[in-house]
Design a protein around this motif. Structure first.
Motif, PDB file in Angstrom:
ATOM      1  N   ARG A 131       0.831  -1.199   0.000  1.00 38.37           N
ATOM      2  CA  ARG A 131       0.000   0.000   0.000  1.00 38.37           C
ATOM      3  C   ARG A 131       0.874   1.261   0.000  1.00 38.37           C
ATOM      4  O   ARG A 131       0.649   2.191  -0.769  1.00 38.37           O
ATOM      5  N   ALA A 132       1.896   1.281   0.846  1.00 34.64           N
ATOM      6  CA  ALA A 132       2.770   2.452   0.945  1.00 34.64           C
ATOM      7  C   ALA A 132       3.548   2.690  -0.349  1.00 34.64           C
ATOM      8  O   ALA A 132       3.647   3.821  -0.832  1.00 34.64           O
ATOM      9  N   ALA A 133       4.100   1.621  -0.924  1.00 33.16           N
ATOM     10  CA  ALA A 133       4.902   1.757  -2.144  1.00 33.16           C
ATOM     11  C   ALA A 133       4.050   2.219  -3.322  1.00 33.16           C
ATOM     12  O   ALA A 133       4.461   3.097  -4.086  1.00 33.16           O
ATOM     13  N   LEU A 134       2.873   1.654  -3.469  1.00 37.16           N
ATOM     14  CA  LEU A 134       2.028   2.030  -4.599  1.00 37.16           C
ATOM     15  C   LEU A 134       1.495   3.448  -4.449  1.00 37.16           C
ATOM     16  O   LEU A 134       1.399   4.191  -5.430  1.00 37.16           O
ATOM     17  N   ALA A 135       1.181   3.860  -3.231  1.00 31.89           N
ATOM     18  CA  ALA A 135       0.732   5.235  -2.992  1.00 31.89           C
ATOM     19  C   ALA A 135       1.870   6.223  -3.236  1.00 31.89           C
ATOM     20  O   ALA A 135       1.683   7.283  -3.843  1.00 31.89           O
ATOM     21  N   ARG A 136       3.066   5.872  -2.785  1.00 38.96           N
ATOM     22  CA  ARG A 136       4.241   6.743  -2.932  1.00 38.96           C
ATOM     23  C   ARG A 136       4.525   7.043  -4.397  1.00 38.96           C
ATOM     24  O   ARG A 136       4.833   8.174  -4.768  1.00 38.96           O
ATOM     25  N   ASP A 137       4.446   6.032  -5.240  1.00 38.95           N
ATOM     26  CA  ASP A 137       4.833   6.190  -6.639  1.00 38.95           C
ATOM     27  C   ASP A 137       3.658   6.525  -7.559  1.00 38.95           C
ATOM     28  O   ASP A 137       3.806   6.514  -8.774  1.00 38.95           O
TER      29      ASP A 137
END
Length: 175
Positions: A131-137
């Motif tokens: 969730r964090a990685a996909l939101a970040r990018d």
């Protein structure tokens, strides 16, 4: 909370390596450490080095040879960057001798394996990391998530770069 960590020195300079899976919070921790660092520190993110989405192993090897080995010898070190938009090598960034060094990213333990360092492993639950990685990018990472995560798991299994090599383990930064 204030934590004081002493990294081993190489020629009077300190090296910190932050490794762990994508989306766990390695960059957030690296930024906090750099902000609190006393002295001159060069931050190198493996994200700027990987030669494309299949380049985790190659990025670690490139950084070991062009950055970590010369740095440990007190020589001019180089960071071979990757131009993600163009899909090709980018400019080489030079790091002058005399700086402490913080290497952050998937494969940082492998890139710094030949040199004494403080090794920090950052981890989080798989669903939180994703969730964090996909939101970040903002969608740019979405098509590559499964491939990258599989590549990272194979890399850690093959190199032994995991919590077993860490001096400090940090959990749950991505939540």
């Amino acid at each position: 909370m204030v934590v004081r960590l002493n990294a081993p020195t190489v020629r009077g300079r300190r090296l910190v390596a932050i490794d762990g899976p994508s989306g766990a919070g390695k960059s957030t921790l690296a930024d906090a450490i750099v902000a609190a660092w006393r002295g001159s520190v060069a931050l190198v993110r493996l994200d700027e080095v990987y030669p494309g989405w299949h380049g985790l192993d190659r990025g670690s090897a490139l950084l070991a040879a062009s950055l970590v080995t010369p740095w440990a010898s007190g020589k001019l070190a180089r960071v071979p960057t990757w131009d993600w938009d163009a899909g090709r090598r980018g400019p080489v960034r030079a790091i002058a001798p005399g700086h402490d060094l913080l290497v952050e990213g998937c494969g940082a333990f492998d890139a710094t394996a030949a040199v004494p360092a403080l090794r920090i492993w950052v981890d989080a639950r798989d669903e939180d990391r994703r969730r964090a990685a996909l939101a970040r990018d903002r969608g740019a990472f979405d098509p590559y998530w499964e491939m990258w995560d599989t590549q990272w798991r194979r890399h850690t299994a093959r190199t032994g770069a995991s919590v077993t090599r860490a001096d400090l383990i940090v959990r749950g930064l991505s939540t």
